[in-house]
Design a protein around this motif. Structure first.
Motif, short mmCIF file in Angstrom:
data_model
loop_
_atom_site.label_atom_id
_atom_site.label_comp_id
_atom_site.label_asym_id
_atom_site.label_seq_id
_atom_site.Cartn_x
_atom_site.Cartn_y
_atom_site.Cartn_z
N ASN A 55 0.87 -1.19 0.00
CA ASN A 55 0.00 0.00 0.00
C ASN A 55 0.90 1.22 0.00
OD1 ASN A 55 -2.68 -1.27 0.43
ND2 ASN A 55 -1.70 -1.97 2.30
N VAL A 56 0.82 2.01 -1.05
CA VAL A 56 1.70 3.18 -1.13
C VAL A 56 0.86 4.43 -1.38
CG1 VAL A 56 3.67 4.24 -2.28
CG2 VAL A 56 3.55 1.77 -2.07
N LYS A 57 1.08 5.43 -0.55
CA LYS A 57 0.43 6.72 -0.74
C LYS A 57 1.39 7.60 -1.53
CE LYS A 57 -2.22 9.93 2.09
NZ LYS A 57 -3.24 10.13 1.10
N GLN A 58 0.96 8.09 -2.69
CA GLN A 58 1.89 8.88 -3.53
C GLN A 58 2.20 10.23 -2.89
OE1 GLN A 58 3.21 7.25 -5.76
NE2 GLN A 58 1.81 5.91 -6.84
N LYS A 59 1.16 10.95 -2.46
CA LYS A 59 1.37 12.29 -1.90
C LYS A 59 1.53 12.20 -0.39
CE LYS A 59 -1.14 16.08 -2.76
NZ LYS A 59 -0.09 17.08 -2.79
N LEU A 60 2.64 12.73 0.10
CA LEU A 60 2.88 12.65 1.54
C LEU A 60 2.30 13.84 2.29
CD1 LEU A 60 6.57 11.36 1.81
CD2 LEU A 60 4.43 10.09 1.97
N VAL A 61 2.03 14.92 1.58
CA VAL A 61 1.59 16.15 2.25
C VAL A 61 0.33 16.67 1.58
CG1 VAL A 61 2.24 18.54 2.80
CG2 VAL A 61 3.96 16.73 2.93
N ASP A 62 -0.66 17.00 2.42
CA ASP A 62 -1.88 17.63 1.92
C ASP A 62 -2.16 18.82 2.84
OD1 ASP A 62 -4.33 18.31 0.94
OD2 ASP A 62 -5.39 16.53 1.69
N GLY A 63 -1.83 20.01 2.40
CA GLY A 63 -1.96 21.20 3.25
C GLY A 63 -1.05 21.07 4.46
N ARG A 64 -1.62 21.10 5.65
CA ARG A 64 -0.82 20.98 6.89
C ARG A 64 -0.82 19.55 7.44
NH1 ARG A 64 -0.14 25.93 9.77
NH2 ARG A 64 0.65 27.43 8.28
N CYS A 65 -1.25 18.57 6.62
CA CYS A 65 -1.26 17.17 7.07
C CYS A 65 -0.18 16.39 6.31
CB CYS A 65 -2.60 16.51 6.81
SG CYS A 65 -3.97 17.34 7.62
N ALA A 66 0.61 15.61 7.04
CA ALA A 66 1.66 14.79 6.40
C ALA A 66 1.53 13.36 6.90
CB ALA A 66 3.03 15.36 6.75
N VAL A 67 2.06 12.41 6.12
CA VAL A 67 2.04 11.00 6.56
C VAL A 67 3.46 10.44 6.60
CG1 VAL A 67 -0.28 10.28 5.83
CG2 VAL A 67 1.56 10.24 4.18
N ILE A 68 3.70 9.53 7.54
CA ILE A 68 5.02 8.87 7.65
C ILE A 68 4.83 7.39 7.98
CG2 ILE A 68 6.31 10.93 8.38
CD1 ILE A 68 6.19 9.76 11.27
N GLY A 69 5.89 6.63 7.81
CA GLY A 69 5.91 5.22 8.24
C GLY A 69 4.91 4.38 7.44
N ASN A 70 4.36 3.36 8.09
CA ASN A 70 3.43 2.47 7.40
C ASN A 70 2.17 3.20 6.93
OD1 ASN A 70 5.11 0.27 7.81
ND2 ASN A 70 3.42 -1.09 8.31
N ALA A 71 1.86 4.34 7.50
CA ALA A 71 0.73 5.13 7.00
C ALA A 71 1.04 5.69 5.62
CB ALA A 71 0.40 6.26 7.98
N ALA A 72 2.31 5.81 5.29
CA ALA A 72 2.72 6.28 3.96
C ALA A 72 2.99 5.12 3.01
CB ALA A 72 3.98 7.14 4.08
N GLN A 73 3.55 4.04 3.52
CA GLN A 73 3.83 2.86 2.69
C GLN A 73 3.90 1.61 3.56
OE1 GLN A 73 6.61 5.49 2.36
NE2 GLN A 73 7.20 4.78 4.38
#
Ligand SMILES: Cc1cc2nc3c(=O)[nH]c(=O)nc-3n(C[C@H](O)[C@H](O)[C@H](O)COP(=O)(O)OP(=O)(O)OC[C@H]3O[C@@H](n4cnc5c(N)ncnc54)[C@H](O)[C@@H]3O)c2cc1C
Length: 386
Positions: free
Chosen positions: A266-284
């Motif tokens: 599961n891979v999220k292409q965009k890590l940042v949406d406005g002031r929200c960012a994703v890291i770790g398994n939430a990102a990939q």
């Protein structure tokens, strides 16, 4: 009712969320302006390997990072040599600590032990921990986001999603599951980690961090086979495992088959949406082959912390530039690591003999030509450094 405000809220206090909280707490003078929202109601940090029996191979770069945060798990075991082979085909390679002139190539830790060490360090850091309730972003705008935490709502200028669940744009079902078991070897070899590719999936046999005379087994195969193995008697399971692994450690007597994890990409292409960012398994979320998931997640956390520091120290007025830079800086490392694990897990799991012969030649070339072996090994062991 007044809403509590934070500069940063991290949703998910697993290993990557906790490591980020610690790094941010060190960077700013007011750690109480950082909230860590953790759904698990863990209170005494007594870790429970029965709840999550996963063991993790931690590379040298991650170990140095965790030690610098005073969050290194005391129960760890060193990897000094890594043996890579494929079942039924020629070719193998050994990566040795002497190749890098280091005391160890990496370590194996229990997920539960590492999580407990990180949780304890966060507790001492002054970060506000909101424990026992799930967090969820309700709405976000150019200046931050509102987050529900159980029945309460908080507001943060920056929100980091580290809940381990990738809302992915790209997914793949590997039709594989990982079965985790502990085994006792009749001829153990101290400090050796083995990765054996089979046409069912990779099989890793690692030194065990909690019991020096045991091995930790991560066996990837079809979900049907994994559940069948889990149902077997320890004797039958041990014979099946030894057949698959070969005789390198003698007979592998399984103590208890413990858990089955379904495997997906599961891979999220965009890590940042406005002031929200994703890291770790939430990102990939990746295949566990070559043990890269947490190592990559910790690099996400380290790069994000670096880019938020100027804003947290009030050298800049907005975090937006730092968030943008974070997304750019993570592009190459994420792509490379996701592609590498995705390719490795699928390439070897084919019934067609041709890829196996090619892979055999590749392993042979890696074994005979250190110039080829070094860049691959360096990426696996240290991660990409930017
Ligand atoms: C079988 C297997 C073997 C692996 N082996 C390795 C290895 O050898 N090396 C390696 O580097 N990686 C390995 N991994 C990958 C590694 O386990 C993950 O990459 C790592 O755990 C990710 O950490 P995380 O903090 O991002 O997510 P998680 O570990 O999933 O933690 C997320 C946390 O967030 C909490 N949470 C969830 N939702 C919410 C919410 N709404 N609000 C608040 N809290 C929430 C959860 O309770 C959890 O504690 C392996 C994975 C598997 C399955």
């Amino acid at each position: 009712m007044s809403i509590k405000n934070f500069r940063v809220a991290i949703i998910g206090g697993g290993p990557t969320g906790s490591a980020l909280a610690l790094m941010l707490a060190r960077a700013c003078k007011m750690p109480e302006q950082i909230a860590l929202i953790q759904a698990d109601a863990l209170t005494n940090y007594g870790f429970d390997p029965n709840k999550d029996p996963r063991v993790l191979a931690i590379n040298h770069g991650s170990k140095v990072l965790l030690e610098s945060l005073d969050a290194w798990s005391t129960q760890s075991v060193a990897i000094e040599h890594i043996h890579v082979s494929q079942k039924g085909y020629f070719g193998r390679t050994v990566i040795d600590r002497d190749d890098f002139k280091v005391a160890q190539l990496g370590c194996v830790v229990a997920y539960a032990g590492l999580h407990a060490a990180l949780s304890e360090a966060v507790q001492a850091s002054g970060v506000e921990i909101l424990r026992g309730q799930a967090g969820q972003v309700l709405a976000h705008d150019a200046n931050g986001a509102d987050i529900s935490v159980g029945a309460d709502t908080i507001r943060a200028q920056v929100v980091i999603q580290a809940d381990g669940i990738a809302q992915a744009d790209k997914t793949r079902d590997y039709t594989q599951a990982a079965i985790i078991a502990y085994a006792r070897a009749s001829h153990p070899k101290k400090g050796w980690a083995f990765e054996r590719f089979t046409n069912e999936g990779p099989l890793a046999v690692l030194p065990h961090p909690l019991a020096p005379d045991q091995q930790a087994v991560v066996w990837c195969c079809s979900p049907e086979r994994a559940y069948a193995l889990k149902q077997m008697s320890c004797g039958d399971f041990s014979t099946a495992l030894t057949d698959m692994f070969g005789a390198r450690l003698g007979f592998l007597r399984v103590e208890a088959p413990v858990s089955v994890f379904p495997l997906t990409l599961n891979v999220k292409q965009k890590l940042v949406d406005g002031r929200c960012a994703v890291i770790g398994n939430a990102a990939q979320t990746m295949h566990p082959v070559a043990g890269q998931g947490l190592n990559l997640g910790l690099r996400d956390a380290a790069v994000l912390a670096r880019h938020l520091t100027a804003w947290l120290c009030e050298a800049t007025t907005s975090p937006d530039g730092g968030l943008k830079q974070f997304e750019q800086d993570r592009l190459i490392d994420r792509n490379l690591t996701v592609r590498m694990t995705d390719t490795m897990s699928r390439f070897f799991a084919t019934k067609n003999p041709l890829p196996h012969h090619i892979a055999g030649l590749g392993l042979f070339a890696l074994d005979t030509l250190p110039a080829l072996r070094m860049p691959l090994a360096r990426h696996l062991l240290q991660g990409l450094r930017l």
